[in-house]
Scaffold this active site. Sequence first.
Site, mmCIF file in Angstrom:
data_model
loop_
_atom_site.group_PDB
_atom_site.id
_atom_site.type_symbol
_atom_site.label_atom_id
_atom_site.label_comp_id
_atom_site.label_asym_id
_atom_site.label_seq_id
_atom_site.Cartn_x
_atom_site.Cartn_y
_atom_site.Cartn_z
ATOM 1 N N ASP A 31 0.956 -1.184 -0.160
ATOM 2 C CA ASP A 31 0.037 -0.004 -0.071
ATOM 3 C C ASP A 31 0.907 1.195 0.029
ATOM 4 O O ASP A 31 2.005 1.180 0.474
ATOM 5 C CB ASP A 31 -0.879 0.099 1.292
ATOM 6 C CG ASP A 31 -2.269 1.060 1.157
ATOM 7 O OD1 ASP A 31 -2.277 1.360 -0.072
ATOM 8 O OD2 ASP A 31 -2.708 1.334 2.242
ATOM 9 N N ASN A 79 -10.671 -2.990 -6.103
ATOM 10 C CA ASN A 79 -9.907 -1.955 -6.750
ATOM 11 C C ASN A 79 -10.642 -1.552 -8.302
ATOM 12 O O ASN A 79 -9.996 -0.636 -8.743
ATOM 13 C CB ASN A 79 -8.671 -2.435 -7.231
ATOM 14 C CG ASN A 79 -7.560 -2.322 -5.886
ATOM 15 O OD1 ASN A 79 -6.691 -3.123 -5.877
ATOM 16 N ND2 ASN A 79 -8.057 -1.477 -4.918
#
Length: 253
Positions: A31, A79
């Site tokens: 991330d 996503n």
Amino acid sequence: MADSEEAMAEEISLGAPGDRPRPCHVAIIMDGNGRWATMRGRPRLFGHHAGARRVREIVEACPDLGVKYLTIFGFSTENWKRTQIEVAGLMSLFRSYIRKEARALRDRNVRVRFIGDRPGLDEKLQALMDELEEMTAECTGTNLTIALNYGGRDEVARATKRLAEDVASGRLLPENVDEETLPRYLDTYVLPDPDLVIRTSGEARISNFLLWQSAYAEYEFIDTLWPDFTREVFAGVLANFGKRDRRFGGAKG
């Protein structure tokens, strides 16, 4: 399941250098690419490209650090909510990464697998994934698993559907279903469960990643953004793992 894959799935010894135990299987939620790019005044995709380059360094570090299995979270089922430009850029990056890294991965003896809902990806990317898995199928070094279009709940739902089909067909008796049964239907059925899950960028959540497999994993949430996650940072996190007392529900001592 092939005999060689069964052997790998059963290989759970740490076998790492040094006095402290090291994790055999590390999973990473990579991330912070977008924020890393924004901090530099660049578009988010610039950060994703920097993150892809960092993957190579971490994969190369695994043998020296005693990590036999590395699983990385490349693209989640959630996503797809991102902008069309970012999603298209990521899909292009995945295709480019496989083309550029395939030979180097094989030469470094890295066995590559992909987990996730493949039919949800474009056919060209699926073909490249298949080719890379086939190209590295005989490699015996680091086991690199890349999660693409992956979600833990989605994986469990797909596994449960396959299990239910086997029960309905008579191939599996309902009374024989227990907590050892479902893992055989998961995407990760040939892999040991992760010992350590790392999330970069300061966020402290698991984001639907390896929900079943990580029931007894240790977690490490660090502030470092993924493009800054160097081999040295990785080594430091692994050293911290060695200080933990893993009792798996048992009492100390």
